[in-house]
Design a protein around this motif. Structure first.
Motif, PDB file in Angstrom:
ATOM      1  N   VAL A  59      -2.829  -3.636  -1.095  1.00 34.46           N
ATOM      2  CA  VAL A  59      -1.505  -4.090  -0.634  1.00 34.46           C
ATOM      3  C   VAL A  59      -1.630  -5.420   0.107  1.00 34.46           C
ATOM      4  CG1 VAL A  59       0.368  -3.571   0.999  1.00 34.46           C
ATOM      5  CG2 VAL A  59      -0.435  -1.818  -0.607  1.00 34.46           C
ATOM      6  N   PHE A  60      -2.686  -5.587   0.915  1.00 41.88           N
ATOM      7  CA  PHE A  60      -2.899  -6.857   1.633  1.00 41.88           C
ATOM      8  C   PHE A  60      -3.017  -8.036   0.663  1.00 41.88           C
ATOM      9  CE2 PHE A  60      -4.456  -4.394   5.385  1.00 41.88           C
ATOM     10  CZ  PHE A  60      -3.633  -4.992   6.328  1.00 41.88           C
ATOM     11  N   LEU A 103      -2.003  -7.957  -2.834  1.00 42.65           N
ATOM     12  CA  LEU A 103      -1.003  -8.029  -3.903  1.00 42.65           C
ATOM     13  C   LEU A 103       0.425  -8.017  -3.394  1.00 42.65           C
ATOM     14  CD1 LEU A 103      -2.795  -5.472  -6.202  1.00 42.65           C
ATOM     15  CD2 LEU A 103      -2.339  -7.836  -6.842  1.00 42.65           C
ATOM     16  N   GLY A 104       0.643  -7.390  -2.234  1.00 38.94           N
ATOM     17  CA  GLY A 104       1.996  -7.307  -1.699  1.00 38.94           C
ATOM     18  C   GLY A 104       3.007  -6.655  -2.625  1.00 38.94           C
ATOM     19  N   PRO A 105       2.714  -5.442  -3.136  1.00 36.89           N
ATOM     20  CA  PRO A 105       3.700  -4.771  -3.980  1.00 36.89           C
ATOM     21  C   PRO A 105       4.860  -4.232  -3.132  1.00 36.89           C
ATOM     22  CG  PRO A 105       1.905  -3.280  -3.508  1.00 36.89           C
ATOM     23  CD  PRO A 105       1.536  -4.593  -2.881  1.00 36.89           C
ATOM     24  N   ALA A 106       5.968  -3.896  -3.804  1.00 38.05           N
ATOM     25  CA  ALA A 106       7.114  -3.318  -3.100  1.00 38.05           C
ATOM     26  C   ALA A 106       6.993  -1.802  -3.010  1.00 38.05           C
ATOM     27  CB  ALA A 106       8.399  -3.704  -3.810  1.00 38.05           C
ATOM     28  N   ALA A 142      -4.540   1.732   8.048  1.00 40.79           N
ATOM     29  CA  ALA A 142      -5.170   0.492   7.580  1.00 40.79           C
ATOM     30  C   ALA A 142      -4.148  -0.639   7.487  1.00 40.79           C
ATOM     31  CB  ALA A 142      -5.867   0.717   6.245  1.00 40.79           C
ATOM     32  N   PRO A 147      -0.061  -2.768  11.901  1.00 41.38           N
ATOM     33  CA  PRO A 147       1.088  -3.572  12.309  1.00 41.38           C
ATOM     34  C   PRO A 147       1.555  -4.554  11.239  1.00 41.38           C
ATOM     35  CG  PRO A 147      -0.891  -4.294  13.427  1.00 41.38           C
ATOM     36  CD  PRO A 147      -1.265  -3.082  12.654  1.00 41.38           C
ATOM     37  N   TRP A 148       0.780  -4.704  10.156  1.00 42.44           N
ATOM     38  CA  TRP A 148       1.172  -5.634   9.090  1.00 42.44           C
ATOM     39  C   TRP A 148       2.323  -5.100   8.271  1.00 42.44           C
ATOM     40  CZ3 TRP A 148      -0.674 -10.462   8.771  1.00 42.44           C
ATOM     41  CH2 TRP A 148      -1.793 -10.754   9.543  1.00 42.44           C
ATOM     42  N   GLN A 149       2.519  -3.803   8.362  1.00 43.82           N
ATOM     43  CA  GLN A 149       3.557  -3.183   7.575  1.00 43.82           C
ATOM     44  C   GLN A 149       4.899  -3.406   8.268  1.00 43.82           C
ATOM     45  OE1 GLN A 149       3.586   0.991   5.173  1.00 43.82           O
ATOM     46  NE2 GLN A 149       2.879   1.007   7.250  1.00 43.82           N
ATOM     47  N   ILE A 150       5.694  -4.334   7.733  1.00 46.47           N
ATOM     48  CA  ILE A 150       6.969  -4.667   8.365  1.00 46.47           C
ATOM     49  C   ILE A 150       7.883  -3.457   8.348  1.00 46.47           C
ATOM     50  CG2 ILE A 150       9.006  -6.153   8.241  1.00 46.47           C
ATOM     51  CD1 ILE A 150       7.042  -8.295   7.021  1.00 46.47           C
ATOM     52  N   LYS A 151       7.976  -2.815   7.191  1.00 43.36           N
ATOM     53  CA  LYS A 151       8.634  -1.509   7.125  1.00 43.36           C
ATOM     54  C   LYS A 151       7.810  -0.632   6.211  1.00 43.36           C
ATOM     55  CE  LYS A 151      11.844  -3.045   3.547  1.00 43.36           C
ATOM     56  NZ  LYS A 151      13.204  -3.084   3.070  1.00 43.36           N
ATOM     57  N   LEU A 185       5.918   1.104   3.544  1.00 40.55           N
ATOM     58  CA  LEU A 185       5.843   0.822   2.119  1.00 40.55           C
ATOM     59  C   LEU A 185       5.942   2.150   1.377  1.00 40.55           C
ATOM     60  CD1 LEU A 185       5.183  -1.651   0.249  1.00 40.55           C
ATOM     61  CD2 LEU A 185       2.860  -0.791   0.228  1.00 40.55           C
TER      62      LEU A 185
END
Lengths: 318, 318
Positions: free
Chosen positions: A247-248, A250-253, A279, A282-286, A288
């Motif tokens: 995810v870090f 590729l940034g999938p939705a 993992a 805090p990078w997870q804005i909302k 996933l």
């Protein structure tokens, strides 16, 4: 207009006829006669297509195109199956051959890719166009969809999450690498690790089990068996961190989890999700979405039909 | 027509005027007055732009647009700097403000992204359109370019290779996570690990060094110092495996390595490359180019100018 989708596996050929809205008009499967050679398999696909058309009550002229998911690496542009060990195929010009047989435009892709397209079109990923899908079974398959299209990358083999190194000094993988995710978190790995722990004489519900399978280990973990829980939690931890790392980059939705191991439910998914969330931190804005695949073994032929449909859509024919 | 590129750092503002072929007509830099507030920084950018135009001998009407690289997270669509800790900015509408000052269309992006665009346009990545770039300095930055465009992913922050977890129980990172690549392989991490080993009383060329820096450790490793070699090899190993894992997921055509630590040369790059090749193993159809960044600290303003140019190119204005 209708589309033929074929999921060509080493064990069985699954197929279906699907309309442009994703309705399945007919579906069926036959055991793959891989040992009888490529011509036999081509004839099987032809027979299955005829049978499906008869069931659906449509004529060949009503089929606009076909898609085929392949258990191996595919040169999509050339319509070539580069290597499909389960079928004993190497550099087989499937597109050319099968187009003559079916008298239809045919599109090929890897089986993990078409399954992900299927889930995006009709399954768990319907609200998303940027998807990371992992399939946890005997091995670990994966597919990345960006902007609604399969991401193949420069080497053309797409994302190989199963061969990401999660323990650089870990067990040797069939691919020749060490510590691949597949060697530490697939069904095969779960059985292997449980057997190793049992071999140490540790008490467990699995002690007298013959022909141990991953589902037995997952079941025992669900019953609170300490050895099984340890094995399942370890696999889930590797999966959670590997998915977060993907995810870090590729940034999938959304992330979709498929395959037999995932069907075991919460006993694997709960610790996986915990490590995944930790993992990402805090990078997870909302949060996933971590979704379970919904189409089961229909994902392949539905996605293969979509592969064909999407070509005609892009060309504005449908 | 010309393009203004600004690399807005927490320490200095670098700028240049570049033509559509990438020729630099003027370049300059000033120390950032971040502590004097956003208006002071806007005025600095205006002054630098005027100075660069005077040097280049061009008028404002000959500038078609400007690009700015930001040390933080940017909402590219909205032209908003979400968070730039070094500038003390949060949700600052930079695009709107600076367009009034410069009387030009201005495009913003993250600094790692514009540096990668710069290397693609005029540096090490000129032959490639699918690039993974890592910048190893105080921290670890990264950027992914797919099909010539920055890949931002669904969260919009692009690829965060520095925060991929490489030791799930590893050191705590400033991001709040554990075992991030940045905590194990950045300049800061190299110094930290060397100090820890020195603290154990191990003999080393670094023993009496005051104010130890990463370049000292890299230099000592180059001289064969055992402690330093151990620290550098460990960092290089983490970098090599993390880059290979990123390649498995993204499939770039080339990897570019930038930043101060990379400039140390073979002492870091050789073990990094070894681990990279090992981890890719048989999946690597042909050796993936692992290139050193070539533009140094010009990459930012050159890439920022390209950011602006590429907008007009897409709109077919240039």
């Amino acid at each position: 207009m209708y589309f033929l989708g074929i999921d060509l596996g080493g064990t069985s050929i699954k197929g279906g006829i699907v309309d442009r809205r994703g309705e399945i008009l007919a579906q069926g499967q036959v055991p793959t006669r891989a040992d009888d050679g490529a011509e036999a398999v081509l004839a099987q696909i032809e027979d299955l297509a005829k049978e499906l058309m008869a069931t659906a009550g449509i004529k060949g002229s009503q089929l606009q195109g076909a898609g085929i998911g392949i258990p191996g690496s595919v040169d999509v542009e050339e319509g070539l199956v580069r290597l499909a060990p389960n079928l004993h195929w190497r550099n087989f010009p499937l597109k050319e051959k099968i187009e003559k047989v079916l008298r239809l435009p045919v599109f090929l892709d890897n089986d993990a890719h078409v399954a992900a397209l299927g889930e995006m079109w009709q399954g768990a990923g319907q609200d998303y166009r940027d998807i990371l899908m992992i399939t946890i079974g005997t091995g670990i398959g994966s597919a990345v969809i960006l902007g609604g299209e399969v991401h193949r990358g420069f080497f053309g083999y797409g994302a190989e999450l199963g061969h990401v190194k999660v323990e650089p000094e870990g067990p040797l993988c069939e691919c020749g690498g060490r510590g691949c995710l597949e060697t530490l978190a697939s069904a095969t790995a779960i059985v292997h690790q449980a057997k190793r722990e049992l071999g140490r004489g540790r008490p467990s519900l699995l002690q007298d089990k013959e022909a141990l399978e991953a589902k037995d280990v997952l079941h025992a973990a669900g019953q609170g068996d300490e050895l099984a829980l340890e094995v399942v939690n370890r696999a889930a931890g590797y999966l959670g961190v590997a998915l977060a790392n993907a995810v870090f980059l590729l940034g999938p939705a959304a992330v979709i989890i498929g395959g037999g191991v995932a069907q075991a439910g919460e006993v694997l998914l709960k610790p996986l999700k915990k490590r995944f969330e930790e993992a990402l931190g805090p990078w997870q804005i909302k949060p996933l979405p971590l979704l379970l695949a919904r189409l089961g073994n229909k994902a392949g032929f539905i996605g293969a039909a979509y592969l064909s449909l999407s070509f005609f859509k892009k060309a504005r024919y449908v």
